[in-house]
Write an enzyme that holds these catalytic residues in place. Structure first.
Site, short mmCIF file in Angstrom:
data_model
loop_
_atom_site.label_atom_id
_atom_site.label_comp_id
_atom_site.label_asym_id
_atom_site.label_seq_id
_atom_site.Cartn_x
_atom_site.Cartn_y
_atom_site.Cartn_z
N ASP A 1 0.92 -1.26 -0.17
CA ASP A 1 -0.15 -0.09 -0.12
C ASP A 1 0.71 1.24 -0.02
OD1 ASP A 1 -2.12 1.64 0.09
OD2 ASP A 1 -3.14 0.53 1.46
C1 NOJ Z 1 -3.89 3.94 -0.05
C2 NOJ Z 1 -5.16 3.14 0.17
O1 NOJ Z 1 -5.16 2.05 1.42
C3 NOJ Z 1 -5.46 1.89 -1.03
O2 NOJ Z 1 -6.60 1.37 -0.82
C4 NOJ Z 1 -5.38 2.72 -2.28
O3 NOJ Z 1 -5.43 1.67 -3.36
C5 NOJ Z 1 -3.92 3.21 -2.29
N1 NOJ Z 1 -3.83 4.31 -1.44
C6 NOJ Z 1 -3.54 3.86 -3.66
O4 NOJ Z 1 -4.35 5.22 -4.09
#
Ligand code: NOJ
Length: 742
Positions: A289
Site C-alpha cells: 500500500d
Molecule cells: C491507499 C489506500 O489504502 C489503498 O486502498 C489505495 O489503493 C492506495 N492508497 C492507492 O491510492
C-alpha cells in the site's frame, strides 16, 4: 456422397474442431510457461537497476497527468509502474517512452483506484453488496473495466475485500460488509467482472485483492490502527474473500497498512509467503500500500530504510508503492547478503508475468479512438441506475407510506443531501464527475414532472444551526408528502474517515424531528457510507430507505424505488447497531456460556441498551409480502464428505411483483472448537409475480460444513447441524440433520 465432397466436409469439421479447441487448449499454465521463457530471456539482460525499476511504482498527479520528473526514469528503465496516471493520450505518451525509448522496451503498468466505477459511478461497494446480486456486481465491475482500459488504465486497486465489523471504521464503505460468505461471493464476482477470462482483452483490467490482511479489524475502528487477530479468525473470517479472489484468478494483491499480531502486514512472511504463495499457490504479484514499506520504520519493525526494504522484500512484497526504499537499499542489502538475487528476480518475474498476461508486450498502447464511446455511454449509465435501485434497502414502511403515487400534487423535499451532486458519488469516485450525478431532487423532478417539489435544504451536512429549519417546516406544511434526505457527506467515510459517533451529524436529527412534526406522511432517505445509529427514526419515522451513496444515477434510482417503478429488494450486508457501545456487533458471533437472557441478570448483555441490533444482517423489506415455508432437507443424515439439498417454498403473498433474498444459515451445534450461532452458507435473490410460489433450492457441501479444528486443519465433524432459512438473519425457520461418523 462424392469423395471430394466428403473430403471438403471432413476438412470443415477439422477446422471447426481446431478452432473451438484452440482457446481451451491454451490453458493458463501453458500461457504462464511460455511467458516464463520470455521472462527468463529478459531477466538475463536486465541490470540490477533495471530490475529494481520494475519493483517501483510512483504516483502521478491527481488530475491524471504523469509527473515530468518521471519521464527520465522511464527512459532509463528505472520505473515499472505508476498510479493515478490515466487518459488514453497521456498513458500512451508515457508508454511510448518506455516501449520505444528504453533499452529493454518493457511496458509500464498503469494502476488506478477504480473502486465502484471509472467515470460511470456505481453505488459504493457496501451499497453494491446490499444488492446481494453477484451477477449485477460482476456486470458493474465489467463496465468499470471497459471504461478504465479504454482510458489507458491496466490495473485497478480493487476489489477491496476486507471484512469489517466496526462501522466506526470509514473504510467499511469500500467493502462488502461483515460476512465472509457474502464477501467471498462478491469478491469472485468483482474479479470476474474486472478481469474476465483473459485480461489482455481491450475491455478488461487486472484486479487487486486488498488489503492483505485484516485491515478491517483496526482497533477501535480507527483507520490504520493495529490489529490483533487469531489464526482461526484470520482463516475463518478475514481470509475467505481473499481466497475466493485467488480462486477466481486475481492477478495482484495489495499488502495492508496495519500491524498484524506484531508483524505489520507489509512485512508479514506468514500471510505473504506461507499462506498466499505456499498454500494458495498465488503466482501474481503483491504491491505494497501507499508508502507502507517505509511505514515499517514508524511501526517499529525496521530501524531504517534498508531494514524496511529487507523486511518487506523478504516477506514477499514485490512492488513498492511510492516510497523508494527498494531502489535505494537493495544493492547494499545484496552485498551484505541480507537479500538474495533470487528474491529480486522472483519479484521481477511476478511483475513481468502480469504484464505479459495483460498483453502489454504485444499491445502496449490503447486505441485513442475508443475512449469517447466506451466511457459514460448510455448502456453504462442504465446499468448504474439498475444496480443502484437494486442496492437500496427499505428499512421501514409503516402504513404503506411508500410507494408514492405519481399523481401526488406536492412533495416537500428537505435535507442537506437532497440536492448534493458530489455526495451521492461516495468516496473513491475514479474519474467520476459531480456534474454527471443525478441528485434526488433531479430524480424526483424527472420522475413526477407534474408534482410540485417544494425544496428546502434545512441545513448543511454539519448542521450546526437551526436558522433554516423554519423554511423546511413551512415547505412540509404546504406539501402532501415529505421526503427528508439526511446522512453523511462523501468524505465522512472511506479512507482516513473514522468516526467515534455514528449518529446523524450535527443537528440533522433535530431537523428531521422538526419537519416530521408538521404531521405529513414522511419518508427519510438515508445516504451514508456505514451503518448509522438511527434509533429515533427507526421508532418514529413512518418510512426509512437506506440508499448508501448510490452513484451517478442515485437520484433516478431512488425515485424509481420511491414511486414503485422498482420494488426494493436490497438487504443489509452489515448489522446496524443501536449504540456505538455495542460495537463490534455482528450476526455470526459465538454463543458464549451465558447467552443473553432477559430473565437472567448474569447473562451476556448490557444494563443500558438491548443486546440486539437495531436492524440485523440480511434485513430489508419489500412493497409486497413474501412467505418462506416448508423447509425440507434432502436427508436426515450425511457422511462428512457428503452433501445435502435444502429447499423451501417462497411465496409472493402480496399484490405486486417483487424480489426476495432467501438466505440459508447453518449452525454446527457442538464441535471440537466452538462455532458461531449462525453462518450464512447460501443466498438467492428471486423475483416472483403476485401470488406466485416457487421452491428455492440450496446445496450444502463439506466446504460449507467444515471449519478449522484445533490443529488448523479444515474438517467436517460428526454431530448435529441446524439449518435455518429466512428473509434475514433473525426471522428464520429451522430444521436439523446429522453428520455421521466417517
Ligand atoms: C491507499 C489506500 O489504502 C489503498 O486502498 C489505495 O489503493 C492506495 N492508497 C492507492 O491510492
Amino acid at each position: 456422397m462424392k469423395p471430394n465432397k466428403l473430403i471438403r466436409l471432413l476438412f470443415i469439421l477439422l477446422v471447426v474442431v481446431v478452432l473451438t479447441a484452440a482457446p481451451a487448449s491454451r490453458s493458463n499454465s501453458e500461457r504462464t510457461q511460455s511467458f516464463d521463457k520470455q521472462i527468463d530471456a529478459l531477466l538475463a539482460k536486465m541490470t540490477l537497476a533495471e530490475k529494481l525499476g520494475q519493483l517501483q511504482q510512483l504516483d502521478g498527479e491527481g488530475n491524471g497527468n504523469f509527473r515530468p520528473e518521471h519521464v527520465e526514469l522511464v527512459r532509463k528503465g528505472l520505473l515499472g509502474s505508476t498510479l493515478n496516471v490515466r487518459g488514453a493520450q497521456r498513458t500512451n505518451q508515457l508508454q511510448r517512452i518506455a516501449v520505444e525509448g528504453s533499452r529493454l522496451k518493457i511496458p509500464l503498468i498503469f494502476g488506478f483506484d477504480v473502486i465502484h466505477g471509472y467515470r460511470t459511478v456505481f453505488p459504493i461497494p457496501l451499497g453494491e453488496a446490499a444488492s446481494w446480486d453477484p451477477a449485477g456486481v460482476e456486470r458493474a465491475a465489467g463496465i468499470a473495466a471497459a471504461e478504465s482500459r479504454a482510458a489507458g488504465v491496466h490495473w485497478t486497486f480493487a476489489p477491496m475485500v476486507d471484512i469489517a465489523r466496526d462501522p466506526r471504521w470509514g473504510r467499511i464503505a469500500e467493502g462488502s460488509g461483515e460476512d465472509p460468505y457474502l464477501g467471498s461471493a462478491l469478491a469472485r464476482a468483482r474479479v470476474r467482472g474486472f478481469q474476465g477470462s483473459d485480461y489482455s482483452a481491450p475491455d478488461k483490467v487486472v484486479a487487486c485483492a486488498k488489503h492483505w490482511v485484516a485491515y478491517g479489524a483496526a482497533e477501535a475502528g480507527r483507520d490504520y490502527n493495529t490489529t490483533d487477530v487469531s489464526e482461526r479468525n484470520l482463516r475463518e473470517v478475514y481470509f475467505p474473500p481473499f481466497k475466493a479472489a485467488v480462486d477466481a484468478g486475481v492477478g495482484t494483491f495489495m499488502s495492508a497498512f496495519n500491524n498484524l499480531n506484531g508483524v505489520p502486514a507489509s512485512a508479514n512472511p506468514f500471510t505473504l509467503t506461507e499462506v498466499l504463495r505456499n498454500e494458495w499457490k498465488f503466482d501474481g504479484f503483491v504491491v505494497s500500500d501507499y508508502t507502507s514499506v517505509q511505514e515499517l520504520i514508524k511501526h517499529g519493525l525496521a530501524a531504517n530504510g534498508a531494514d524496511a526494504a529487507r523486511e518487506a522484500l523478504n516477506a514477499g512484497v514485490d512492488m513498492e508503492m511510492v516510497s523508494r526504499l527498494y531502489n535505494q537499499h537493495a544493492g547494499e542489502l545484496m552485498k551484505g547478503r541480507q537479500l538474495s538475487q533470487q528474491t529480486i528476480d522472483e519479484a521481477v518475474r511476478r511483475i513481468l508475468r502480469i504484464k505479459f498476461r495483460l498483453g502489454l508486450f504485444a499491445k502496449p498502447y490503447v486505441d485513442e479512438g475508443l475512449e469517447r464511446g466506451a466511457i459514460f455511454n448510455a448502456t453504462n449509465v442504465a446499468a448504474a441506475r439498475e444496480l443502484a435501485a437494486r442496492s437500496l434497502v427499505l428499512l421501514k414502511n409503516d402504513n404503506n407510506v411508500l410507494p408514492l403515487n405519481k399523481s401526488i400534487r406536492s412533495i416537500a423535499l428537505v435535507g442537506p443531501l437532497a440536492d448534493s451532486h458530489k455526495d451521492v458519488l461516495g468516496s473513491w469516485t475514479g474519474d467520476g464527475r459531480p456534474e454527471d450525478a443525478v441528485t434526488l431532487r433531479a430524480g424526483l423532478t424527472s420522475k413526477a414532472p407534474q408534482t410540485k417539489i417544494n425544496y428546502a435544504k434545512g441545513c448543511d451536512i454539519d448542521c450546526g444551526k437551526r436558522d433554516a429549519f423554519e423554511e423546511a417546516v413551512s415547505a412540509a406544511r404546504v406539501s402532501d408528502v415529505v421526503i427528508i434526505a439526511v446522512g453523511e457527506s462523501a468524505e465522512m467515510s472511506g479512507e482516513a474517515a473514522s468516526r467515534s459517533s455514528i449518529d446523524l451529524p450535527g443537528l440533522q436529527l433535530e431537523l428531521v424531528k422538526a419537519v416530521q412534526a408538521a404531521g405529513k406522511p414522511t419518508v427519510v432517505v438515508l445516504m451514508n457510507g456505514r451503518p448509522l445509529t438511527i434509533n429515533w427514526m427507526a421508532e418514529n419515522t413512518p418510512a426509512l430507505l437506506e440508499t448508501w451513496f448510490a452513484g451517478s444515477q442515485a437520484g433516478n434510482a431512488i425515485a424509481d424505488v420511491l414511486f414503485g417503478d422498482v420494488n426494493p429488494g436490497g438487504k443489509l450486508p452489515v448489522t446496524f447497531p443501536r449504540a456505538v457501545g455495542q460495537i463490534p456487533i455482528y450476526y455470526n458471533h459465538m454463543n458464549t456460556g451465558r447467552p443473553p437472557d432477559a430473565s437472567n441478570k448474569y447473562s451476556s448483555k448490557y444494563l443500558d441498551v438491548p443486546w440486539t441490533p437495531l436492524f440485523p444482517f440480511g434485513y430489508g423489506l419489500s412493497y409486497t409480502k413474501f412467505r418462506i415455508a416448508n423447509l425440507q432437507l434432502g436427508a436426515q443424515s450425511i457422511r462428512p464428505d457428503g452433501s445435502l439439498t435444502v429447499n423451501v417454498e417462497l411465496e409472493n403473498a402480496g399484490s405486486r411483483a417483487g424480489e426476495e433474498v432467501v438466505q440459508l444459515y447453518i449452525r454446527d451445534v457442538a464441535a471440537s472448537v466452538t462455532r458461531p450461532v449462525k453462518e450464512l452458507k447460501g443466498f438467492q435473490r428471486v423475483t416472483l409475480q403476485p401470488g406466485e410460489k416457487r421452491r428455492v433450492e440450496f446445496k450444502l457441501t463439506p466446504e460449507h460444513l467444515g471449519f478449522y479444528n484445533r490443529r488448523m486443519k479444515f474438517v467436517v465433524e460428526p454431530g448435529e447441524f441446524k439449518v435455518m432459512v429466512g428473509p434475514n438473519s433473525v426471522d428464520v425457520i429451522e430444521s436439523s440433520f446429522q453428520v455421521t461418523a466417517p
